[in-house]
Design an enzyme around this catalytic site. Structure first.
Site, PDB file in Angstrom:
ATOM      1  N   SER A  82      21.077   0.014  27.908  1.00  0.00           N
ATOM      2  CA  SER A  82      21.921  -0.450  29.003  1.00  0.00           C
ATOM      3  C   SER A  82      22.982   0.601  29.290  1.00  0.00           C
ATOM      4  O   SER A  82      23.800   0.919  28.417  1.00  0.00           O
ATOM      5  CB  SER A  82      22.575  -1.783  28.624  1.00  0.00           C
ATOM      6  OG  SER A  82      23.379  -2.279  29.660  1.00  0.00           O
TER       7      SER A  82
ATOM      8  N   HIS B 269      30.799 -10.132  24.338  1.00  0.00           N
ATOM      9  CA  HIS B 269      30.140  -9.905  25.625  1.00  0.00           C
ATOM     10  C   HIS B 269      30.824 -10.674  26.747  1.00  0.00           C
ATOM     11  O   HIS B 269      30.843 -10.211  27.891  1.00  0.00           O
ATOM     12  CB  HIS B 269      28.656 -10.251  25.585  1.00  0.00           C
ATOM     13  CG  HIS B 269      27.926  -9.734  26.801  1.00  0.00           C
ATOM     14  ND1 HIS B 269      27.744 -10.491  27.934  1.00  0.00           N
ATOM     15  CD2 HIS B 269      27.395  -8.508  27.071  1.00  0.00           C
ATOM     16  CE1 HIS B 269      27.100  -9.758  28.844  1.00  0.00           C
ATOM     17  NE2 HIS B 269      26.891  -8.555  28.349  1.00  0.00           N
TER      18      HIS B 269
ATOM     19  N   HIS C 262      19.737  -1.074  33.245  1.00  0.00           N
ATOM     20  CA  HIS C 262      19.222  -1.307  31.904  1.00  0.00           C
ATOM     21  C   HIS C 262      17.705  -1.357  31.924  1.00  0.00           C
ATOM     22  O   HIS C 262      17.066  -1.481  32.965  1.00  0.00           O
ATOM     23  CB  HIS C 262      19.828  -2.563  31.258  1.00  0.00           C
ATOM     24  CG  HIS C 262      19.250  -3.869  31.692  1.00  0.00           C
ATOM     25  ND1 HIS C 262      20.016  -4.968  31.951  1.00  0.00           N
ATOM     26  CD2 HIS C 262      17.965  -4.272  31.878  1.00  0.00           C
ATOM     27  CE1 HIS C 262      19.234  -5.983  32.284  1.00  0.00           C
ATOM     28  NE2 HIS C 262      17.993  -5.595  32.242  1.00  0.00           N
TER      29      HIS C 262
END
Length: 346
Positions: free
Chosen positions: A210, A290, A314
């Site tokens: 990513s 996250h 990603h």
């Protein structure tokens, strides 16, 4: 609005998408499109690790793999990146991409023998390879006019796709998800081959790369990204590196992409191995690290709107057991997929 799943891989669903058929994403995103004749891709990570100043053997190894990558049967695209791992080892990874497994196989064995087949003074080496069928793989890009990673070997890019900007979009973009839960099966095992350590992982191991590219940003946007977003991203990447095993992340590398002359570019990517796609999804949807990354990114993008020049992408693969290869030589026991198994000094 296109489906992220290419037409030739569409099938009758036995597992439903997370959004209704009339879902409209709030902003555009795009996926790589391989030619229908491409049934499988290869991504091969060649790593070198050492402590402190680069020993001569590390410099030699990097020159060797660059030469190998430029060979006739070498990859269609490759790049190089660096990071410092949880044990304080400088690590430089060169990753090549192929769309022809026969071409890769002809290239791989002699390069493998040269890379992990001999001891290098003060240096550890490793090879991590996935060769998934394209039905086990997905990509996503915020912009269609610049590719990174495996997308650089695709035939082109899609138009705007539907399956993004919602939790579950990553799974919905993988063609196999139409009919398969892609649940992990088995446990990682260590195989010793002399000084080489090989890890046999398990079915449906997940890889994500990513990335971020801020090279097109101007001063104010670059400052906003580097001051407000990147530190939060780094905090999350460090958590996965140091504590990820408890939540199903076997290993994580937060890498700075290197330019041809070895200097650091304005690009980075996280590359991590996960026990399952579900474990990756749980971290993305609910883990505080996250949640903070997502919040910082959304604030950044809402502040700048369509004028944002930051590029995001990603690639995610859920690999079958026979699509994986992991081999390590003179590496510390928490390197890559070695962290997934109990190892002792050889």
């Amino acid at each position: 609005m296109e489906s992220a799943i290419p037409q030739h891989l569409e099938t009758e669903r036995t597992r439903h998408k997370r959004v209704p058929d009339d879902y409209q994403p709030p902003y555009p995103s795009f996926v790589a499109r391989y030619k229908p004749a491409v049934s499988r891709v290869v991504m091969a990570y060649f790593g070198v690790q050492y402590r402190g100043t680069a020993p001569a053997a590390a410099t030699e190894a990097l020159l060797e793999i660059a030469k190998g990558f430029s060979a006739e049967s070498g990859p269609l695209h490759w790049d190089r990146a660096r990071y410092v791992d949880q044990a304080g080892h400088e690590t430089i990874v060169s990753v090549g991409y192929w769309d022809d497994t026969a071409r890769f196989d002809a290239w791989f064995e002699p390069e493998r023998a040269a890379w992990t087949g001999r001891q290098r003074e003060g240096v550890g080496t490793f090879i991590e390879v996935l060769r998934p069928v394209v039905a086990r793989h997905e990509t996503l890009f915020s912009s269609p006019d610049r590719t990174e990673g495996v997308a650089a070997i695709a035939g082109g890019m899609s138009g705007e796709v539907q399956e993004h900007a919602y939790w579950g979009g990553m799974r919905d973009r993988i063609p196999l998800s139409q009919t398969d839960a892609m649940a992990p099966g088995g446990a990682p095992e260590l195989i010793r081959d002399g000084a080489r350590l090989r890890v046999m992982a398990h079915d449906n191991l997940c890889l994500i790369r990513s990335g971020q590219d801020w090279s097109d940003t101007e001063a104010s946007e670059r400052k906003l990204y580097l001051d407000d977003v990147e530190p939060v991203l780094r905090e999350g990447m460090d958590f996965l590196r140091d504590q990820g095993l408890a939540i199903g992340c076997y290993a994580n590398r937060y890498m700075q992409v290197l330019q041809a002359d070895g200097s650091v570019s304005e690009k980075s990517y996280g590359q991590s191995w996960w026990k399952s796609l579900a474990a990756l999804e749980r971290w993305a949807e609910s883990h505080p690290t996250h949640v903070r990354i997502f919040g910082a990114a959304m604030k950044y993008l809402s502040t700048l709107g369509p004028s944002a020049r930051l590029r995001l992408y990603h690639e995610v693969t859920v690999a079958a057991a026979d699509e994986q290869f992991f081999e390590y030589r003179d590496c510390h026991p928490k390197t890559g997929m070695l962290a997934a198994v109990e190892t002792v000094a050889a």
